[in-house]
Motif scaffolding. Structure first.
Motif, PDB file in Angstrom:
ATOM      1  N   UNK A 192       0.853  -1.180   0.000  1.00  0.00           N
ATOM      2  CA  UNK A 192       0.000   0.000   0.000  1.00  0.00           C
ATOM      3  C   UNK A 192       0.893   1.236   0.000  1.00  0.00           C
ATOM      4  N   UNK A 193       0.363   2.398  -0.358  1.00  0.00           N
ATOM      5  CA  UNK A 193       1.167   3.621  -0.261  1.00  0.00           C
ATOM      6  C   UNK A 193       1.686   3.881   1.153  1.00  0.00           C
ATOM      7  N   UNK A 194       0.894   3.549   2.175  1.00  0.00           N
ATOM      8  CA  UNK A 194       1.341   3.749   3.559  1.00  0.00           C
ATOM      9  C   UNK A 194       2.519   2.843   3.890  1.00  0.00           C
ATOM     10  N   UNK A 195       2.538   1.641   3.356  1.00  0.00           N
ATOM     11  CA  UNK A 195       3.676   0.752   3.569  1.00  0.00           C
ATOM     12  C   UNK A 195       4.923   1.278   2.880  1.00  0.00           C
ATOM     13  N   UNK A 196       4.779   1.786   1.673  1.00  0.00           N
ATOM     14  CA  UNK A 196       5.930   2.316   0.951  1.00  0.00           C
ATOM     15  C   UNK A 196       6.541   3.507   1.661  1.00  0.00           C
ATOM     16  N   UNK A 197       5.689   4.293   2.327  1.00  0.00           N
ATOM     17  CA  UNK A 197       6.197   5.467   3.050  1.00  0.00           C
ATOM     18  C   UNK A 197       6.746   5.096   4.422  1.00  0.00           C
ATOM     19  N   UNK A 198       6.506   3.868   4.868  1.00  0.00           N
ATOM     20  CA  UNK A 198       7.002   3.426   6.164  1.00  0.00           C
ATOM     21  C   UNK A 198       6.072   3.747   7.316  1.00  0.00           C
ATOM     22  N   UNK A 199       4.815   4.088   7.034  1.00  0.00           N
ATOM     23  CA  UNK A 199       3.862   4.397   8.096  1.00  0.00           C
ATOM     24  C   UNK A 199       3.335   3.148   8.786  1.00  0.00           C
ATOM     25  N   UNK A 200       3.313   2.045   8.074  1.00  0.00           N
ATOM     26  CA  UNK A 200       2.815   0.785   8.615  1.00  0.00           C
ATOM     27  C   UNK A 200       3.559  -0.370   7.974  1.00  0.00           C
ATOM     28  N   UNK A 201       3.418  -1.541   8.567  1.00  0.00           N
ATOM     29  CA  UNK A 201       4.099  -2.709   8.007  1.00  0.00           C
ATOM     30  C   UNK A 201       3.121  -3.783   7.542  1.00  0.00           C
ATOM     31  N   UNK A 202       1.816  -3.474   7.501  1.00  0.00           N
ATOM     32  CA  UNK A 202       0.845  -4.468   7.052  1.00  0.00           C
ATOM     33  C   UNK A 202      -0.242  -3.821   6.208  1.00  0.00           C
TER      34      UNK A 202
END
Length: 105
Positions: free
Chosen positions: A84-94
């Motif tokens: 997900x975009x949030x994973x790519x930015x490092x905001x989450x890992x799942x």
């Protein structure tokens, strides 16, 4: 930005693309029917706003829900690199499920 060297800044600008933004805008156009353009009536005398949303507040709610879904629940990419975009930015890992977001799990 002033702390970057001119070459570093130019390199960063050259590596930017609008694929994520374009993809999100396409999702809006396809998934939120209340934001459709007005239809021309059968007689051609006017426009019908039968599917249009007259309250911008609800349009904003729909966009917020879609943005959250897009950023946290909808992975894309190829093969094992689907994130997900949030994973790519490092905001989450799942990858979250909609239930996780609705019930804040």
């Amino acid at each position: 930005m002033s702390s970057f060297d001119v070459r570093e800044l130019a390199s960063a600008i050259m590596n930017v693309n609008d694929h994520a933004t374009n993809s999100f805008i396409q999702q809006i156009r396809r998934r939120i029917s209340i934001l459709e353009r007005p239809l021309v009536t059968a007689t051609g005398q006017g426009k019908s706003y039968i599917y249009a949303n007259f309250n911008p507040k609800y349009a904003q709610y729909a966009l917020t829900i879609l943005r959250t879904y897009y950023n946290f629940c909808l992975p894309f990419g190829k093969g094992d690199k689907r994130q997900t975009p949030a994973q790519r930015m490092g905001l989450t890992d799942k990858v979250f499920d909609m239930k996780d977001i609705i019930y804040m799990k």
